[in-house]
Design an enzyme around this catalytic site. Structure first.
Site, PDB file in Angstrom:
ATOM      1  CB  SER A   1      -0.311   0.207   0.857  1.00 15.27           C
ATOM      2  OG  SER A   1      -1.249   1.049   1.767  1.00 15.27           O
ATOM      3  NE  ARG A   2      -2.051   5.866  -2.105  1.00 17.88           N
ATOM      4  CZ  ARG A   2      -3.110   6.669  -2.499  1.00 17.88           C
ATOM      5  NH1 ARG A   2      -3.094   7.481  -3.442  1.00 17.88           N
ATOM      6  NH2 ARG A   2      -4.301   6.592  -2.081  1.00 17.88           N
TER       7      ARG A   2
ATOM      8  CG  HIS B   1      -3.723  -0.950 -12.969  1.00 10.46           C
ATOM      9  ND1 HIS B   1      -4.635  -1.598 -14.184  1.00 10.46           N
ATOM     10  CD2 HIS B   1      -4.893  -0.848 -12.415  1.00 10.46           C
ATOM     11  CE1 HIS B   1      -5.754  -1.704 -13.346  1.00 10.46           C
ATOM     12  NE2 HIS B   1      -5.784  -1.373 -11.499  1.00 10.46           N
TER      13      HIS B   1
ATOM     14  CE  LYS C   1     -12.826  -3.980 -14.889  1.00  7.47           C
ATOM     15  NZ  LYS C   1     -13.583  -3.368 -13.904  1.00  7.47           N
TER      16      LYS C   1
ATOM     17  CG  ASP D   1     -15.906   0.019 -13.525  1.00  6.43           C
ATOM     18  OD1 ASP D   1     -14.965  -0.256 -12.711  1.00  6.43           O
ATOM     19  OD2 ASP D   1     -16.839  -0.423 -12.954  1.00  6.43           O
TER      20      ASP D   1
HETATM   21  N1  LIG Z   1     -12.309  -7.879 -12.109  1.00  4.17           N
HETATM   22  C1  LIG Z   1     -13.689  -7.422 -10.923  1.00  4.17           C
HETATM   23  O1  LIG Z   1     -14.228  -7.922 -11.267  1.00  4.17           O
HETATM   24  C2  LIG Z   1     -13.317  -5.755 -10.334  1.00  4.17           C
HETATM   25  C3  LIG Z   1     -14.433  -5.815  -9.624  1.00  4.17           C
HETATM   26  C4  LIG Z   1     -13.877  -4.506  -9.416  1.00  4.17           C
HETATM   27  C5  LIG Z   1     -12.418  -3.450  -9.321  1.00  4.17           C
HETATM   28  N2  LIG Z   1     -11.819  -4.390 -10.095  1.00  4.17           N
HETATM   29  C6  LIG Z   1     -10.493  -3.298 -10.520  1.00  4.17           C
HETATM   30  O2  LIG Z   1      -9.922  -3.146  -9.628  1.00  4.17           O
HETATM   31  C7  LIG Z   1      -9.282  -1.969  -9.463  1.00  4.17           C
HETATM   32  C8  LIG Z   1      -8.862  -1.450  -8.270  1.00  4.17           C
HETATM   33  O3  LIG Z   1     -10.404  -1.383  -7.446  1.00  4.17           O
HETATM   34  P1  LIG Z   1     -10.963  -1.192  -6.728  1.00  4.17           P
HETATM   35  O4  LIG Z   1     -12.530  -0.775  -6.535  1.00  4.17           O
HETATM   36  O5  LIG Z   1     -11.100  -2.151  -5.650  1.00  4.17           O
HETATM   37  O6  LIG Z   1     -10.196   0.857  -5.647  1.00  4.17           O
HETATM   38  P2  LIG Z   1     -10.493   0.935  -4.238  1.00  4.17           P
HETATM   39  O7  LIG Z   1     -11.555   0.358  -3.722  1.00  4.17           O
HETATM   40  O8  LIG Z   1     -10.405   1.954  -4.536  1.00  4.17           O
HETATM   41  O9  LIG Z   1      -8.381   0.558  -4.077  1.00  4.17           O
HETATM   42  C9  LIG Z   1      -7.740   0.421  -5.189  1.00  4.17           C
HETATM   43  C10 LIG Z   1      -6.410   0.668  -3.690  1.00  4.17           C
HETATM   44  O10 LIG Z   1      -5.684   1.399  -4.983  1.00  4.17           O
HETATM   45  C11 LIG Z   1      -4.572   1.391  -3.453  1.00  4.17           C
HETATM   46  N3  LIG Z   1      -4.189   2.627  -4.645  1.00  4.17           N
HETATM   47  C12 LIG Z   1      -2.908   3.197  -5.126  1.00  4.17           C
HETATM   48  N4  LIG Z   1      -3.141   4.695  -5.463  1.00  4.17           N
HETATM   49  C13 LIG Z   1      -4.060   4.838  -5.623  1.00  4.17           C
HETATM   50  C14 LIG Z   1      -4.127   6.528  -5.918  1.00  4.17           C
HETATM   51  N5  LIG Z   1      -3.768   6.885  -6.316  1.00  4.17           N
HETATM   52  N6  LIG Z   1      -5.489   7.071  -4.967  1.00  4.17           N
HETATM   53  C15 LIG Z   1      -6.497   5.528  -5.320  1.00  4.17           C
HETATM   54  N7  LIG Z   1      -6.327   5.048  -4.459  1.00  4.17           N
HETATM   55  C16 LIG Z   1      -4.999   4.143  -5.255  1.00  4.17           C
HETATM   56  C17 LIG Z   1      -5.584   2.137  -2.674  1.00  4.17           C
HETATM   57  O11 LIG Z   1      -4.324   1.551  -1.185  1.00  4.17           O
HETATM   58  P3  LIG Z   1      -3.898   2.704  -0.628  1.00  4.17           P
HETATM   59  O12 LIG Z   1      -3.999   4.077  -0.719  1.00  4.17           O
HETATM   60  O13 LIG Z   1      -3.613   1.849   0.685  1.00  4.17           O
HETATM   61  O14 LIG Z   1      -2.345   1.964  -1.685  1.00  4.17           O
HETATM   62  C18 LIG Z   1      -6.705   1.773  -2.401  1.00  4.17           C
HETATM   63  O15 LIG Z   1      -6.885   0.420  -1.430  1.00  4.17           O
HETATM   64  C19 LIG Z   1      -9.839  -0.993 -10.051  1.00  4.17           C
HETATM   65  O16 LIG Z   1      -8.578  -1.225 -11.459  1.00  4.17           O
HETATM   66  C20 LIG Z   1     -10.731  -1.824 -11.150  1.00  4.17           C
HETATM   67  O17 LIG Z   1     -11.074  -1.927 -12.230  1.00  4.17           O
HETATM   68  C21 LIG Z   1     -11.852  -5.246 -11.065  1.00  4.17           C
END
Ligand SMILES: NC(=O)c1ccc[n+]([C@@H]2O[C@H](COP(=O)([O-])OP(=O)(O)OC[C@H]3O[C@@H](n4cnc5c(N)ncnc54)[C@H](OP(=O)(O)O)[C@@H]3O)[C@@H](O)[C@H]2O)c1
Length: 317
Positions: free
Chosen positions: A35-36, A78, A96, A177
């Site tokens: 994580s950051r 990413h 994705k 998305d």
């Molecule tokens: N395959 C699927 O079914 C599916 C479903 C949902 C999402 N996804 C994908 O998974 C990825 C993450 O989605 P999510 O819904 O899990 O997002 P999320 O809940 O917002 O989490 C993203 C994580 O990324 C980290 N991060 C690193 N740099 C960041 C920045 N500049 N701003 C914000 N967060 C940052 C954050 O952790 P720290 O701040 O602790 O570093 C945060 O916990 C996306 O690419 C999304 O498309 C895929």
């Protein structure tokens, strides 16, 4: 390598879902999270019983006990993590949409190919058993030649500019998305189109709320696809062929069942779905010495990223 040791980059919502999915993974386990923030990494590790927590993505990438990295940050974030992992010689599975821009996708692909390191977009739909069966049915000619794909993926989301889904800096919008799923599905079955026509709307933050796109092929094949954050919808796909069609039942990206129609006879088939299939596929590719997946090749990831860029340009104007 008997068990692949995975590190997760980005302790967010999807990372937590993936931890649960690892209960069904045959070939690997999660050994680290990055994580950051050291506090967020440690909290996630404690909650999910992960042995090591890193307070920076650089430290996760440098962890010698990690064999492969799963990148689950927002799309624009990413790229740097994937490039760092590749530079360190570590295979990557990147959520994705692979990146937020065509330029970033090209950069990751070029780095992976020149370093000879495995990289794959986590387009889990392609690895679900229903889609594996679709590939078999189509290859056997069960519905003849595929001429069209119609589909939607719709997920109502109340507008909240603080959520990454609506924030342009975090790759928000319905195309990256949701559109990635319908575009990747059509591209998988029909190949890369010759023309793309798209319409849609935007939220006040500038990211798209809805889109509809037509993909056209020089030989008359087509796909009609849509996605939306403002409406409710089934998430259904139809694959039309010269000898029959397949209904991919909702929600198609994790399809629980298919109905195959041939000469007015319908056969319904049921399937499991989940994220474990794509994770096991990565281990299988690595065991076979492959640097790319034959099912989700990097050229397809680039083609879909280019399609998303065309749709975005037409919808956002
Ligand atoms: N395959 C699927 O079914 C599916 C479903 C949902 C999402 N996804 C994908 O998974 C990825 C993450 O989605 P999510 O819904 O899990 O997002 P999320 O809940 O917002 O989490 C993203 C994580 O990324 C980290 N991060 C690193 N740099 C960041 C920045 N500049 N701003 C914000 N967060 C940052 C954050 O952790 P720290 O701040 O602790 O570093 C945060 O916990 C996306 O690419 C999304 O498309 C895929």
């Amino acid at each position: 390598m008997e068990t692949l040791r995975w590190g997760i980059a980005g302790p967010g919502r999807m990372a937590a879902t993936m931890v649960e999915a690892f209960e069904h993974v045959r070939t690997g386990r999660i050994v680290a999270v990055g994580s950051r923030s050291a506090d967020r990494a440690e909290a996630f590790a404690a909650e999910h019983d992960i042995p090591r927590a890193h307070g920076s993505y650089a430290d996760l990438v440098a962890d010698p006990e990690v064999d492969a990295i799963y990148v689950a940050t927002p799309h624009p974030q990413h790229t740097d993590i994937a490039l760092a992992a590749i530079a360190a010689g570590t295979p990557v599975l990147v959520e994705k949409a692979f990146t937020a821009t065509v330029e970033d996708t090209r950069a990751v692909i070029e780095a992976a190919r020149s370093a000879g390191i495995f990289a794959m977009e986590a387009m889990w739909t392609r690895f679900n058993p229903a889609v594996e069966r679709i590939r078999e049915l189509v290859a056997r000619g069960e519905i003849g030649d595929v001429r069209a794909v119609h589909g939607d993926l719709t997920a109502f989301r109340a507008y909240d500019p603080s959520d990454r889904l609506f924030d342009p800096a975090l790759g928000g919008g319905a195309v990256l998305d949701l559109g990635v799923y319908v575009l990747s599905f059509a591209q998988h079955l029909l190949g890369t189109p010759d023309v793309v026509h798209a319409v849609g709307g935007t939220f006040p933050s500038g990211v798209e709320s809805d889109f509809s796109a037509v993909l056209g092929y020089a030989d008359g094949r087509s796909a009609t696809l849509s996605g939306s954050f403002t409406t409710y919808g089934p998430g259904r796909v139809m694959i039309l062929g010269t000898a029959g069609w397949i209904d991919v039942h909702p929600r198609f990206h994790r399809a629980p069942s298919l109905t195959v129609w041939r000469e007015k006879q319908a056969e319904t088939l049921e399937f499991d779905s989940g994220y474990a299939f794509e994770v096991d596929h990565v281990a299988d590719c690595l065991a076979r010495g492959l640097n790319e997946s034959p099912i989700m090749p990097l050229d397809d990831t680039l083609a879909v990223q280019q399609l998303m860029a065309q749709v975005l340009a037409q919808v956002r104007g």
